[in-house]
Design a protein around this motif. Sequence first.
Motif, PDB file in Angstrom:
ATOM      1  N   SER A 242       0.835  -1.200   0.000  1.00 27.58           N
ATOM      2  CA  SER A 242       0.000   0.000   0.000  1.00 27.58           C
ATOM      3  C   SER A 242       0.869   1.248   0.000  1.00 27.58           C
ATOM      4  CB  SER A 242      -0.927   0.013   1.220  1.00 27.58           C
ATOM      5  OG  SER A 242      -0.182   0.147   2.420  1.00 27.58           O
ATOM      6  N   ALA A 243       0.372   2.292  -0.635  1.00 26.13           N
ATOM      7  CA  ALA A 243       1.116   3.547  -0.694  1.00 26.13           C
ATOM      8  C   ALA A 243       1.320   4.121   0.695  1.00 26.13           C
ATOM      9  CB  ALA A 243       0.384   4.538  -1.589  1.00 26.13           C
ATOM     10  N   SER A 244       0.307   4.028   1.543  1.00 21.90           N
ATOM     11  CA  SER A 244       0.412   4.613   2.882  1.00 21.90           C
ATOM     12  C   SER A 244       1.528   3.946   3.675  1.00 21.90           C
ATOM     13  CB  SER A 244      -0.918   4.489   3.622  1.00 21.90           C
ATOM     14  OG  SER A 244      -1.314   3.129   3.743  1.00 21.90           O
ATOM     15  N   ALA A 245       1.634   2.633   3.574  1.00 21.28           N
ATOM     16  CA  ALA A 245       2.695   1.927   4.295  1.00 21.28           C
ATOM     17  C   ALA A 245       4.067   2.265   3.716  1.00 21.28           C
ATOM     18  CB  ALA A 245       2.459   0.423   4.248  1.00 21.28           C
ATOM     19  N   SER A 246       4.179   2.277   2.404  1.00 17.33           N
ATOM     20  CA  SER A 246       5.476   2.490   1.756  1.00 17.33           C
ATOM     21  C   SER A 246       6.020   3.889   1.997  1.00 17.33           C
ATOM     22  CB  SER A 246       5.363   2.238   0.252  1.00 17.33           C
ATOM     23  OG  SER A 246       4.975   0.907  -0.011  1.00 17.33           O
ATOM     24  N   TYR A 247       5.144   4.865   2.076  1.00 16.81           N
ATOM     25  CA  TYR A 247       5.581   6.252   2.248  1.00 16.81           C
ATOM     26  C   TYR A 247       5.906   6.595   3.695  1.00 16.81           C
ATOM     27  CZ  TYR A 247       4.825   8.123  -2.461  1.00 16.81           C
ATOM     28  OH  TYR A 247       4.930   8.402  -3.801  1.00 16.81           O
ATOM     29  N   HIS A 248       5.291   5.896   4.662  1.00 11.84           N
ATOM     30  CA  HIS A 248       5.380   6.336   6.051  1.00 11.84           C
ATOM     31  C   HIS A 248       6.421   5.613   6.899  1.00 11.84           C
ATOM     32  CE1 HIS A 248       1.380   8.131   5.152  1.00 11.84           C
ATOM     33  NE2 HIS A 248       1.831   9.054   5.959  1.00 11.84           N
ATOM     34  N   ASP A 249       6.855   4.428   6.485  1.00 10.56           N
ATOM     35  CA  ASP A 249       7.778   3.673   7.340  1.00 10.56           C
ATOM     36  C   ASP A 249       8.413   2.564   6.505  1.00 10.56           C
ATOM     37  OD1 ASP A 249       9.145   2.897   9.571  1.00 10.56           O
ATOM     38  OD2 ASP A 249       7.393   2.345  10.766  1.00 10.56           O
ATOM     39  N   ASP A 250       9.480   1.987   7.038  1.00  8.33           N
ATOM     40  CA  ASP A 250      10.018   0.819   6.348  1.00  8.33           C
ATOM     41  C   ASP A 250       9.056  -0.351   6.533  1.00  8.33           C
ATOM     42  OD1 ASP A 250      12.011  -0.958   8.626  1.00  8.33           O
ATOM     43  OD2 ASP A 250      10.973   0.885   9.149  1.00  8.33           O
ATOM     44  N   THR A 251       8.943  -1.183   5.524  1.00  9.51           N
ATOM     45  CA  THR A 251       8.056  -2.340   5.545  1.00  9.51           C
ATOM     46  C   THR A 251       8.866  -3.587   5.211  1.00  9.51           C
ATOM     47  OG1 THR A 251       7.507  -2.202   3.184  1.00  9.51           O
ATOM     48  CG2 THR A 251       6.166  -0.880   4.704  1.00  9.51           C
ATOM     49  N   THR A 252       8.309  -4.739   5.517  1.00  9.13           N
ATOM     50  CA  THR A 252       8.985  -5.983   5.142  1.00  9.13           C
ATOM     51  C   THR A 252       9.178  -6.043   3.636  1.00  9.13           C
ATOM     52  OG1 THR A 252       8.161  -7.207   7.060  1.00  9.13           O
ATOM     53  CG2 THR A 252       8.796  -8.499   5.139  1.00  9.13           C
ATOM     54  N   LEU A 253       8.151  -5.643   2.880  1.00  9.18           N
ATOM     55  CA  LEU A 253       8.276  -5.643   1.423  1.00  9.18           C
ATOM     56  C   LEU A 253       9.374  -4.679   0.981  1.00  9.18           C
ATOM     57  CD1 LEU A 253       7.387  -6.414  -1.414  1.00  9.18           C
ATOM     58  CD2 LEU A 253       5.613  -4.647  -1.270  1.00  9.18           C
ATOM     59  N   GLY A 254       9.379  -3.472   1.529  1.00 15.48           N
ATOM     60  CA  GLY A 254      10.404  -2.498   1.163  1.00 15.48           C
ATOM     61  C   GLY A 254      11.795  -2.979   1.508  1.00 15.48           C
ATOM     62  N   ASN A 255      11.928  -3.634   2.669  1.00 10.90           N
ATOM     63  CA  ASN A 255      13.229  -4.183   3.048  1.00 10.90           C
ATOM     64  C   ASN A 255      13.685  -5.266   2.074  1.00 10.90           C
ATOM     65  OD1 ASN A 255      13.205  -2.497   5.265  1.00 10.90           O
ATOM     66  ND2 ASN A 255      12.546  -4.077   6.703  1.00 10.90           N
ATOM     67  N   VAL A 256      12.751  -6.110   1.671  1.00 16.35           N
ATOM     68  CA  VAL A 256      13.084  -7.176   0.726  1.00 16.35           C
ATOM     69  C   VAL A 256      13.491  -6.582  -0.623  1.00 16.35           C
ATOM     70  CG1 VAL A 256      12.137  -9.117  -0.592  1.00 16.35           C
ATOM     71  CG2 VAL A 256      11.673  -8.924   1.857  1.00 16.35           C
ATOM     72  N   ILE A 257      12.797  -5.539  -1.057  1.00 12.83           N
ATOM     73  CA  ILE A 257      13.152  -4.892  -2.331  1.00 12.83           C
ATOM     74  C   ILE A 257      14.568  -4.328  -2.258  1.00 12.83           C
ATOM     75  CG2 ILE A 257      12.638  -2.929  -3.840  1.00 12.83           C
ATOM     76  CD1 ILE A 257       9.662  -3.371  -3.138  1.00 12.83           C
ATOM     77  N   GLY A 258      14.870  -3.621  -1.177  1.00 19.58           N
ATOM     78  CA  GLY A 258      16.217  -3.087  -1.015  1.00 19.58           C
ATOM     79  C   GLY A 258      17.265  -4.183  -0.966  1.00 19.58           C
ATOM     80  N   ASP A 259      16.967  -5.258  -0.245  1.00 19.29           N
ATOM     81  CA  ASP A 259      17.899  -6.391  -0.175  1.00 19.29           C
ATOM     82  C   ASP A 259      18.095  -7.022  -1.556  1.00 19.29           C
ATOM     83  OD1 ASP A 259      17.990  -5.863   2.525  1.00 19.29           O
ATOM     84  OD2 ASP A 259      16.742  -7.584   3.105  1.00 19.29           O
ATOM     85  N   ALA A 260      17.023  -7.042  -2.356  1.00 13.84           N
ATOM     86  CA  ALA A 260      17.117  -7.603  -3.707  1.00 13.84           C
ATOM     87  C   ALA A 260      18.048  -6.764  -4.581  1.00 13.84           C
ATOM     88  CB  ALA A 260      15.733  -7.680  -4.342  1.00 13.84           C
ATOM     89  N   PHE A 261      17.972  -5.441  -4.442  1.00  8.48           N
ATOM     90  CA  PHE A 261      18.868  -4.565  -5.199  1.00  8.48           C
ATOM     91  C   PHE A 261      20.329  -4.866  -4.843  1.00  8.48           C
ATOM     92  CE2 PHE A 261      15.908  -0.665  -6.032  1.00  8.48           C
ATOM     93  CZ  PHE A 261      14.965  -1.498  -6.602  1.00  8.48           C
ATOM     94  N   ARG A 262      20.600  -4.965  -3.541  1.00 11.05           N
ATOM     95  CA  ARG A 262      21.982  -5.186  -3.092  1.00 11.05           C
ATOM     96  C   ARG A 262      22.482  -6.584  -3.466  1.00 11.05           C
ATOM     97  NH1 ARG A 262      22.366  -4.512   2.854  1.00 11.05           N
ATOM     98  NH2 ARG A 262      24.623  -4.452   2.526  1.00 11.05           N
ATOM     99  N   ALA A 263      21.569  -7.539  -3.535  1.00 14.02           N
ATOM    100  CA  ALA A 263      21.965  -8.888  -3.946  1.00 14.02           C
ATOM    101  C   ALA A 263      22.472  -8.884  -5.389  1.00 14.02           C
ATOM    102  CB  ALA A 263      20.789  -9.856  -3.805  1.00 14.02           C
ATOM    103  N   GLN A 264      21.947  -7.995  -6.202  1.00 14.17           N
ATOM    104  CA  GLN A 264      22.387  -7.884  -7.596  1.00 14.17           C
ATOM    105  C   GLN A 264      23.679  -7.097  -7.726  1.00 14.17           C
ATOM    106  OE1 GLN A 264      21.141  -9.269 -10.340  1.00 14.17           O
ATOM    107  NE2 GLN A 264      19.390 -10.245  -9.340  1.00 14.17           N
TER     108      GLN A 264
END
Length: 711
Positions: free
Chosen positions: A340-362
């Motif tokens: 959800s936009a509200s979750a993504s904009y307001h705080d770190d989320t498990t999904l957001g953390n996984v996305i960031g981790d995916a970037f660094r894995a590459q």
Amino acid sequence: MQRSIVLTMILCLVVAGAAPPAGATATDQQTETLQPSTISASSAAAQASENNTTVTVLSYNDVQTAAAENGTLPRMATLIDERRAAHDNPTVVVGGGDEMGPHSLSPLSQWEVPVEGMNVLDPAADVIGNHEFDYGFDAVENFSEASSYPWLLANLVDEETGETMPGTEPYHVVERGDTKIGIVGVADEKLQSKTATDFDEEGYELRNYSDVASEYATELKEEEGVDVVVVSAHLGIPVAENLANTTDNVDVVVVGDDEQEYPPREVGGAVVTESEARAEHVSEINLTVADGEVTAWDGRLLDVTENVSKNETVATAITDARDEELDKRAGRTEVELDASASASYHDDTTLGNVIGDAFRAQSDADVAVTNAGGIRSDAAYGPGNLSVGDVYNVLPFQNTLVTVELTGAQLTELLASQVVTLESEEGQQFGAEPSLQVSGVTYEWVGHNDTDETIRDAWVNGEPLDDDETYTVTVNSYMAGWDDSVFENATVVEETDMLYGTALLEYVQDNSPVEEVEEDRIRRVDAEVETDSVEVDEGTATVAFDAPEGTENVTGDFHARNADHDRLGAEKVSLEGETVEVAFDAADLRQLSGGDDVQVYGEYDTAEYERVYFDHSVMNAEVSASDVGAQETTETATTTTAETATTAETATTATETTTEPTTVGGGEGTGSGEATTATTATDSDGGVPGFTPATAVLALLGAAFVALRRA
């Protein structure tokens, strides 16, 4: 009774703070009841005239991810057909922009499936929104040619000729019997900032939306003889209301961009409406027209529910496209992934953390950062299987991965640049926001204007961020192209062709099942407070600090964290006057510290300002390692503390000094502020200031002296 009243008041404040703008919340306006109104004082007489005509305007906006889902879009197509058939009066359908993307098929077929579905809807016109540029500037002409209806954008024009961009028109006039309806398309300056297209580089300029809309509306009324002017405006409700108040000859404003559920409402002589997003609603406005003027109106938002059957043509087009690739299994998640936009904009989320981790894995970069706006679908996934389509629904753009070098100071500047403060116009609408998701970096942010440091403490992979150190940072290509940002002159380490969605897909496939990533990487701080004291007694460490100004109460949600994201919850919390006391298990706190400082965070309510989105404010205090004590001396320190406490108790008895117990959060705690030497001795747990070898010697001498007296 008092506690019940306070809880009720807090609940009311929370509900009030979370409420959407006026006119967008009342249930009785949402679906069923038509809302009649008048445009002029003479409307009653006008309605009695035999020359009256009713014109119906049906609208939608921001279809986005629904374009590739066999769900709401096929149902919306049916609902629009049903509403058309329900009227024997002139009816037009108008879109509010952002229909071509983003969606899960974007990486594979770009705009093709949305165009196929929207052609079935057969609108009179649609406006170019920022997501119509997802596939580049030239793609607009391509999907416009494939569309059975015109695309409008009156205020983006060639700097030399004044002509609109290829594939667009400034306005479009439709005739329904003897009635003429003119539709004008505009967007505001956010169009530039929300796209990767450089309009200046293309030779185009974005002119003032209000001036252009008023110019064409007047031309349509006076020269083309239209009866109704509709402005399709991709600029959000607040700006649309300004447009309605500053333009002439505009009857209806169909809004897109900020995805609000905004039932038809009269503003400045025009009717303004927005249908949220993702084909979830259709707005219906019925205008009474007499002698070329709108004299009255009524309107409502219609919900697209499962009770509405699907249009088979649209459903089949989507299903056929999805069957080829998107329904394949990507992996599994053990936890819910909130996109959800509200979750993504307001705080770190498990999904957001996984996305960031995916970037660094590459990229194997030190840090990864992605903008919250690049995370789409506004849906939740799992627990359960994840499909390829789910992944590309979340990251649907054509963005690729780019790795650059940034100094610690530049990284801090990047993090600070995306903070939305509570006091800003956007903050008053949505609340304070960090607006990012990250990996490899943990930071504290302050969402208020009255701060010298928007980004306070920050750590990179567990170590304090060094302003002069150079870090590798992976971002998506959209961010890498931001003007006037730290990326403008940054050294590019690697630029890949890998889509950011594909990076996430491969990470999910390689790391399935996805598990909880709860590290509190992005830490909101509303008030920083100084630690007044740390007292250790009977295995409990009580941290005391001054409450922030205006504090009304504290919650039980206080915890300590170290730089490695480890978390220790408080055992008890209390507010005593203007002092907050937080109790932890002393041994656990030492273990968390490991010889380093720890941060204490906790929720409180304040009278200083009205919160938006968040239920509570957050205070933060740093507890030094010397106050906590070294982990390796815990066992010895505990023993020494017990022995010292016994000695001190004997000494206190001999001098006839009593120590009254106090409570922390309702339980037993350390001695009161009136305690004498006995309290000091009791506080001297191993590693805590005040306990030294000299202190121990004095305590033992005192005990010996008392023993001799008794002997």
